[in-house]
Design an enzyme around this catalytic site. Structure first.
Site, PDB file in Angstrom:
ATOM      1  N   ASN A 142       0.860  -1.190   0.000  1.00 42.15           N
ATOM      2  CA  ASN A 142       0.000   0.000   0.000  1.00 42.15           C
ATOM      3  C   ASN A 142       0.896   1.240   0.000  1.00 42.15           C
ATOM      4  O   ASN A 142       1.977   1.227   0.581  1.00 42.15           O
ATOM      5  CB  ASN A 142      -0.860  -0.012   1.281  1.00 42.15           C
ATOM      6  N   HIS A 202       1.007   5.005   1.424  1.00 43.31           N
ATOM      7  CA  HIS A 202       0.340   5.807   2.453  1.00 43.31           C
ATOM      8  C   HIS A 202       1.031   7.171   2.546  1.00 43.31           C
ATOM      9  O   HIS A 202       2.263   7.240   2.585  1.00 43.31           O
ATOM     10  CB  HIS A 202       0.419   5.086   3.806  1.00 43.31           C
ATOM     11  N   ASP A 254      -2.639   0.446   8.072  1.00 46.22           N
ATOM     12  CA  ASP A 254      -1.402   1.195   7.810  1.00 46.22           C
ATOM     13  C   ASP A 254      -0.233   0.704   8.663  1.00 46.22           C
ATOM     14  O   ASP A 254       0.661   1.479   9.038  1.00 46.22           O
ATOM     15  CB  ASP A 254      -1.615   2.702   7.994  1.00 46.22           C
TER      16      ASP A 254
END
Ligand code: GRF
Length: 219
Positions: A105, A107, A143
């Site tokens: 991911n 972020h 996260d």
């Protein structure tokens, strides 16, 4: 050729950066999948002739059912890597536990600082000297997961959340494709909660410096 699936929910500027970068890389985005069937990212994927599938969360009884359908939709392209590029939906722990494909991911903060939303405003409010973005492995906690790569910038006295977000986004567009290239080359490996670089455990995130990803000297 590393086969990449992208998950996205919004405007798709990171996806656009990936579609540009893949032309010079040893990986390719084969499909884009979304929880927002009308989002710009899916339109971009269709224009580029990629598999593009949007599923509506309200058509499913629960989150687990949505995620099962999402990963079933992705399966036909047989990805080696799943990349969340502005995918704004939390993925259930059950779906992640069943997943055999590494997932990363992007972020917009220097993790572990500022997990979650509104990272730019929070960095300013906290009086941080630096801000930036992180590419990390996806695990069930939001996260969290090993941080693979970061790009940082100095916060300026006149930065606003909007200005900061624009400057960080420009870094995201560079560090995400670079990180995928490191994975495609086999130098960077992600397995569950563990990351390795050049055969050694990755002790600190790779840093974006002078237009490339570098190991921190102390690592
Ligand atoms: C990016 O800032 C990304 O880091 C965050 O959501 C934003 C998505 O932007 N998770 P885009 O859809 O790639 O333009």
């Amino acid at each position: 050729m590393l086969r990449v699936a992208v998950l996205a929910s919004g405007r798709g500027s990171n996806l656009a950066a990936l579609l540009q970068a893949e032309q010079r890389a040893s990986w390719r985005v084969l499909g884009v999948y979304s929880d927002r069937p009308n989002c710009d990212a899916l339109a971009l994927a269709r224009q580029a002739g990629r598999d593009a599938i949007g599923l509506r969360p309200r058509d499913f009884a629960d989150r687990a059912g949505f995620d099962r359908a999402l990963f079933q939709a992705i399966a036909p392209i047989q990805p080696d890597l799943i990349v969340c590029a502005g995918y704004m939906r939390i993925i259930t722990a059950e779906a992640l536990a069943d997943l055999r494909t590494p997932m990363i991911n992007i972020h917009p903060s220097l993790l572990p600082r500022h997990r979650g939303l509104d990272t730019h405003a929070r960095a300013l409010q906290a009086g941080d000297a630096e801000h930036g973005c992180s590419v990390h492995g996806v695990i069930a906690e939001l996260d969290a997961g090993p941080v693979l790569a970061q790009a940082r910038l100095a916060i300026a006295a006149d930065d606003t959340p909007a200005r900061l977000s624009e400057r960080v986004l420009a870094l995201e567009h560079q560090v995400l494709p670079a990180c995928i290239s490191e994975i495609a080359s086999g130098r960077l490996r992600l397995s569950g909660n563990q990351a390795h670089y050049a055969g050694q455990p990755l002790r600190a995130p790779l840093q974006w410096q002078h237009g490339r990803l570098c190991l921190e000297p102390s690592a």
